[in-house]
Write a protein that holds these residues in place. Structure first.
Motif, PDB file in Angstrom:
ATOM      1  N   LYS A 106       0.817  -1.217   0.000  1.00 34.20           N
ATOM      2  CA  LYS A 106       0.000   0.000   0.000  1.00 34.20           C
ATOM      3  C   LYS A 106       0.851   1.268   0.000  1.00 34.20           C
ATOM      4  N   LYS A 107       2.042   1.197   0.578  1.00 29.58           N
ATOM      5  CA  LYS A 107       2.848   2.404   0.774  1.00 29.58           C
ATOM      6  C   LYS A 107       3.865   2.660  -0.338  1.00 29.58           C
ATOM      7  N   ILE A 108       3.914   1.814  -1.357  1.00 34.45           N
ATOM      8  CA  ILE A 108       4.802   2.078  -2.495  1.00 34.45           C
ATOM      9  C   ILE A 108       4.283   3.303  -3.236  1.00 34.45           C
ATOM     10  N   THR A 109       5.165   4.210  -3.593  1.00 37.49           N
ATOM     11  CA  THR A 109       4.756   5.447  -4.266  1.00 37.49           C
ATOM     12  C   THR A 109       5.491   5.608  -5.596  1.00 37.49           C
ATOM     13  N   ASP A 179      15.924   8.288   8.263  1.00 34.86           N
ATOM     14  CA  ASP A 179      15.587   7.373   9.355  1.00 34.86           C
ATOM     15  C   ASP A 179      15.769   5.899   8.969  1.00 34.86           C
ATOM     16  N   LYS A 180      16.252   5.649   7.742  1.00 31.23           N
ATOM     17  CA  LYS A 180      16.524   4.286   7.244  1.00 31.23           C
ATOM     18  C   LYS A 180      15.253   3.446   7.103  1.00 31.23           C
ATOM     19  N   ASN A 181      14.099   4.099   7.063  1.00 25.45           N
ATOM     20  CA  ASN A 181      12.845   3.357   6.980  1.00 25.45           C
ATOM     21  C   ASN A 181      12.311   3.198   5.564  1.00 25.45           C
ATOM     22  N   SER A 182      12.856   3.965   4.616  1.00 28.78           N
ATOM     23  CA  SER A 182      12.382   3.857   3.238  1.00 28.78           C
ATOM     24  C   SER A 182      13.541   4.068   2.273  1.00 28.78           C
ATOM     25  N   ILE A 183      13.349   3.609   1.041  1.00 33.93           N
ATOM     26  CA  ILE A 183      14.370   3.731   0.020  1.00 33.93           C
ATOM     27  C   ILE A 183      13.722   4.214  -1.274  1.00 33.93           C
ATOM     28  N   SER A 184      14.393   5.132  -1.957  1.00 31.10           N
ATOM     29  CA  SER A 184      13.884   5.706  -3.198  1.00 31.10           C
ATOM     30  C   SER A 184      14.808   5.353  -4.355  1.00 31.10           C
ATOM     31  N   TYR A 185      14.200   5.005  -5.479  1.00 31.78           N
ATOM     32  CA  TYR A 185      14.934   4.688  -6.699  1.00 31.78           C
ATOM     33  C   TYR A 185      14.562   5.746  -7.740  1.00 31.78           C
ATOM     34  N   LEU A 196      10.486   6.182  -7.563  1.00 32.17           N
ATOM     35  CA  LEU A 196       9.619   5.220  -6.875  1.00 32.17           C
ATOM     36  C   LEU A 196      10.193   4.961  -5.486  1.00 32.17           C
ATOM     37  N   THR A 197       9.314   4.878  -4.511  1.00 34.05           N
ATOM     38  CA  THR A 197       9.752   4.736  -3.127  1.00 34.05           C
ATOM     39  C   THR A 197       9.011   3.590  -2.453  1.00 34.05           C
ATOM     40  N   GLU A 198       9.724   2.854  -1.639  1.00 30.10           N
ATOM     41  CA  GLU A 198       9.100   1.797  -0.844  1.00 30.10           C
ATOM     42  C   GLU A 198       9.640   1.835   0.571  1.00 30.10           C
ATOM     43  N   ASP A 199       8.814   1.423   1.502  1.00 33.20           N
ATOM     44  CA  ASP A 199       9.243   1.279   2.886  1.00 33.20           C
ATOM     45  C   ASP A 199      10.059  -0.003   3.042  1.00 33.20           C
ATOM     46  N   MET A 200      10.967   0.010   3.993  1.00 36.31           N
ATOM     47  CA  MET A 200      11.702  -1.194   4.314  1.00 36.31           C
ATOM     48  C   MET A 200      10.803  -2.122   5.127  1.00 36.31           C
ATOM     49  N   PHE A 201      10.950  -3.430   4.930  1.00 38.29           N
ATOM     50  CA  PHE A 201      10.208  -4.366   5.767  1.00 38.29           C
ATOM     51  C   PHE A 201      10.768  -4.333   7.178  1.00 38.29           C
ATOM     52  N   PRO A 202       9.935  -4.555   8.179  1.00 33.05           N
ATOM     53  CA  PRO A 202      10.435  -4.589   9.566  1.00 33.05           C
ATOM     54  C   PRO A 202      11.510  -5.663   9.720  1.00 33.05           C
ATOM     55  N   ALA A 203      12.527  -5.362  10.492  1.00 28.25           N
ATOM     56  CA  ALA A 203      13.570  -6.355  10.740  1.00 28.25           C
ATOM     57  C   ALA A 203      13.001  -7.481  11.583  1.00 28.25           C
ATOM     58  N   GLU A 204      13.448  -8.693  11.241  1.00 28.07           N
ATOM     59  CA  GLU A 204      12.984  -9.865  12.004  1.00 28.07           C
ATOM     60  C   GLU A 204      13.587  -9.872  13.401  1.00 28.07           C
TER      61      GLU A 204
END
Length: 204
Positions: A106-109, A179-185, A196-204
């Motif tokens: 949902k949060k991919i932009t 904040d290292k929570n998202s990455i943009s290409y 395009l931007t996506e959030d990082m998945f939560p660390a296990e």
């Protein structure tokens, strides 16, 4: 007057043809559906989708880029059929997503269209893609994966931050949020930027 009208029509057709030749860019997401939340791969499936900046007019092959910013490596490839267009709401309903994966999608932009995709056959994959596919099938097989993609099959295995796809000049860069929570290409194609931007998945 007729000559002037004809000239305008020809110029418009040329502009349309030129626009269609520029590559489509997006994000390839390989995510797992059916995760029960206990780390078990039973009854799970890997789903491949691409989020792209514009609609494709024909079946298209996309090359992925390993996200390294300085010297990106090529992941070959995923195939997309023009009729496999799907809305975000339909995608979320089609598969049994866990909450984290659904939230991630949902949060991919930066995208306009979503297509379901398929990995190319093993004999068509390059060494980088074969290595990736192998690592993603080592138990437990629940790790998601994503990569920026560009339409076209890129023969070279490694590139600089600027390269050509067909006749298009492409520049590519990656940026992590503070904040290292998202990455943009970011792609710049013939001077026109697409991010395009996506959030990082939560660390296990």
């Amino acid at each position: 007057m007729k000559k002037a009208i004809m000239f305008v029509l020809i110029a418009s057709i040329c502009r349309i043809a030129s626009a269609q030749q520029s590559p489509v860019v997006g994000l390839w997401e390989q995510v797992v559906a059916g995760d029960r939340g206990d780390g078990s791969p039973v009854n799970t499936q890997r789903v491949d989708v691409v989020f792209v900046d514009r609609k494709i007019n024909e079946d298209t092959r996309f090359s992925g880029l390993f996200a390294a910013d300085i010297s990106p490596q090529v992941l070959c490839c995923v195939d997309v059929k023009r009729d496999d267009l799907i809305s975000l709401s339909a995608l979320l309903k089609k598969y049994p997503w866990d909450p984290d994966t659904a939230d991630h999608l949902k949060k991919i932009t930066g995208w306009k269209y979503i297509y379901e995709a398929k990995l190319v056959k093993p004999n068509e994959q390059n060494a980088k893609m074969r290595s990736l596919v192998k690592s993603l099938t080592v138990p437990p097989t629940l790790s998601p994966y994503s990569a920026p993609v560009i339409s076209g099959e890129i023969a070279t295995a490694q590139m600089g931050k600027e390269f050509k796809v067909g006749n298009a000049d492409v520049a590519y860069s990656v940026r992590m949020s503070n904040d290292k929570n998202s990455i943009s290409y970011k792609f710049v194609i013939n001077g026109k930027p697409v991010t395009l931007t996506e959030d990082m998945f939560p660390a296990e």
